[in-house]
Design a protein around this motif. Structure first.
Motif, PDB file in Angstrom:
ATOM      1  N   TRP A   8      43.748  33.400  39.867  1.00 37.10           N
ATOM      2  CA  TRP A   8      44.262  34.074  38.679  1.00 37.10           C
ATOM      3  C   TRP A   8      43.333  35.204  38.221  1.00 37.10           C
ATOM      4  CZ3 TRP A   8      48.337  35.413  36.276  1.00 37.10           C
ATOM      5  CH2 TRP A   8      48.323  35.780  34.939  1.00 37.10           C
ATOM      6  N   ARG A   9      42.030  34.954  38.228  1.00 38.88           N
ATOM      7  CA  ARG A   9      41.070  35.977  37.777  1.00 38.88           C
ATOM      8  C   ARG A   9      41.163  37.244  38.625  1.00 38.88           C
ATOM      9  NH1 ARG A   9      38.298  31.241  36.438  1.00 38.88           N
ATOM     10  NH2 ARG A   9      37.328  30.934  38.453  1.00 38.88           N
ATOM     11  N   SER A  10      41.180  37.093  39.926  1.00 37.33           N
ATOM     12  CA  SER A  10      41.272  38.283  40.788  1.00 37.33           C
ATOM     13  C   SER A  10      42.686  38.865  40.760  1.00 37.33           C
ATOM     14  CB  SER A  10      40.852  37.956  42.222  1.00 37.33           C
ATOM     15  OG  SER A  10      41.723  37.024  42.812  1.00 37.33           O
ATOM     16  N   TYR A  11      43.679  38.002  40.644  1.00 38.72           N
ATOM     17  CA  TYR A  11      45.071  38.463  40.573  1.00 38.72           C
ATOM     18  C   TYR A  11      45.252  39.425  39.402  1.00 38.72           C
ATOM     19  CZ  TYR A  11      50.111  38.417  39.770  1.00 38.72           C
ATOM     20  OH  TYR A  11      51.419  38.797  39.566  1.00 38.72           O
ATOM     21  N   VAL A  12      44.834  39.015  38.223  1.00 37.59           N
ATOM     22  CA  VAL A  12      45.024  39.852  37.032  1.00 37.59           C
ATOM     23  C   VAL A  12      44.350  41.200  37.220  1.00 37.59           C
ATOM     24  CG1 VAL A  12      44.436  40.096  34.580  1.00 37.59           C
ATOM     25  CG2 VAL A  12      45.353  37.928  35.429  1.00 37.59           C
ATOM     26  N   ARG A  13      43.117  41.195  37.688  1.00 39.10           N
ATOM     27  CA  ARG A  13      42.363  42.442  37.875  1.00 39.10           C
ATOM     28  C   ARG A  13      43.019  43.340  38.920  1.00 39.10           C
ATOM     29  NH1 ARG A  13      38.275  40.173  39.429  1.00 39.10           N
ATOM     30  NH2 ARG A  13      38.379  40.613  41.638  1.00 39.10           N
ATOM     31  N   GLU A  14      43.306  42.803  40.095  1.00 38.71           N
ATOM     32  CA  GLU A  14      43.858  43.605  41.190  1.00 38.71           C
ATOM     33  C   GLU A  14      45.306  44.026  40.923  1.00 38.71           C
ATOM     34  OE1 GLU A  14      43.331  41.131  44.604  1.00 38.71           O
ATOM     35  OE2 GLU A  14      41.139  41.256  44.501  1.00 38.71           O
ATOM     36  N   TRP A  15      46.135  43.091  40.470  1.00 36.79           N
ATOM     37  CA  TRP A  15      47.537  43.397  40.213  1.00 36.79           C
ATOM     38  C   TRP A  15      47.643  44.486  39.153  1.00 36.79           C
ATOM     39  CZ3 TRP A  15      51.289  43.804  36.605  1.00 36.79           C
ATOM     40  CH2 TRP A  15      52.620  43.708  37.017  1.00 36.79           C
ATOM     41  N   THR A  16      46.836  44.380  38.108  1.00 39.74           N
ATOM     42  CA  THR A  16      46.874  45.366  37.031  1.00 39.74           C
ATOM     43  C   THR A  16      46.407  46.731  37.513  1.00 39.74           C
ATOM     44  OG1 THR A  16      46.539  43.603  35.407  1.00 39.74           O
ATOM     45  CG2 THR A  16      46.130  45.858  34.666  1.00 39.74           C
ATOM     46  N   MET A  17      45.373  46.774  38.346  1.00 41.09           N
ATOM     47  CA  MET A  17      44.916  48.048  38.891  1.00 41.09           C
ATOM     48  C   MET A  17      46.043  48.733  39.670  1.00 41.09           C
ATOM     49  SD  MET A  17      42.200  48.935  41.892  1.00 41.09           S
ATOM     50  CE  MET A  17      43.309  48.166  43.041  1.00 41.09           C
ATOM     51  N   TRP A  18      46.703  47.999  40.534  1.00 36.58           N
ATOM     52  CA  TRP A  18      47.815  48.565  41.297  1.00 36.58           C
ATOM     53  C   TRP A  18      48.974  48.927  40.382  1.00 36.58           C
ATOM     54  CZ3 TRP A  18      46.937  50.663  45.665  1.00 36.58           C
ATOM     55  CH2 TRP A  18      45.950  50.157  46.510  1.00 36.58           C
ATOM     56  N   ASN A  19      49.179  48.164  39.324  1.00 38.81           N
ATOM     57  CA  ASN A  19      50.243  48.471  38.382  1.00 38.81           C
ATOM     58  C   ASN A  19      49.958  49.773  37.635  1.00 38.81           C
ATOM     59  OD1 ASN A  19      52.800  47.446  37.186  1.00 38.81           O
ATOM     60  ND2 ASN A  19      51.597  47.719  35.322  1.00 38.81           N
ATOM     61  N   HIS A  20      48.682  50.029  37.310  1.00 39.98           N
ATOM     62  CA  HIS A  20      48.319  51.316  36.698  1.00 39.98           C
ATOM     63  C   HIS A  20      48.772  52.458  37.609  1.00 39.98           C
ATOM     64  CE1 HIS A  20      46.041  49.247  33.715  1.00 39.98           C
ATOM     65  NE2 HIS A  20      44.847  49.343  34.237  1.00 39.98           N
TER      66      HIS A  20
END
Length: 159
Positions: free
Chosen positions: A129-141
């Motif tokens: 979850w910790r890496s998911y939020v960071r990585e997913w959000t970066m790609w979403n930006h």
């Protein structure tokens, strides 16, 4: 100046890309931040529910429909090679097709699929979850900026 059916396609491109940009902007600016504040088990469960709800017709029509529309605009632009707006139309199509749709397919969806395979209360889910939020959000930006830029590019083609 772009006119006729080509004008209508371009206006629909502005609208579709803009709507998708708004959805992704909302996720980047407050939805993911709110989910990140939850305990991991709740965040994972909520995001999985959101990901299941996202693939229903209401959003998919706009998201995938905009990709189809951008592809049509690119093909029509290559065929017609209009005197004005060619660069803006091709740039808008590329931004959406690669920066929004392509990034979704290669970056966000695989992360969603991996998250969906994890039981929310497990230690594995909490770590992911910790890496998911960071990585997913970066790609979403990136998706948000690309779809907004595509809408701007199509708008410039109309001027």
């Amino acid at each position: 100046m772009i006119d006729g059916p080509y004008f209508v396609l371009t206006v629909l491109g502005v609208l579709g890309c803009g709507l998708v940009a708004g959805v992704f902007c909302g996720f980047s600016t407050f939805v993911m931040r709110g989910l990140a504040e939850l305990p991991p088990a709740q965040g994972v469960a909520a995001m999985n529910a959101i990901n299941v709800a996202a693939v229903r017709p209401a959003f998919m029509l706009v998201f995938v429909g905009s990709a189809g529309l951008c592809a049509v605009l690119a093909v029509v632009t290559f065929v017609l090679l209009p005197d004005e707006g060619t660069v803006e139309l091709l740039l808008g199509s590329a931004l959406y097709l690669f920066g929004t749709f392509g990034v979704t397919v290669v970056a966000n969806v695989p992360r969603n699929d991996a998250l969906l395979k994890l039981a929310p209360g497990t230690p594995e889910a909490a770590v992911y979850w910790r890496s998911y939020v960071r990585e997913w959000t970066m790609w979403n930006h990136i998706r948000a900026v690309a779809s907004a830029a595509a809408a701007v590019s199509y708008t410039l083609a109309l001027t």
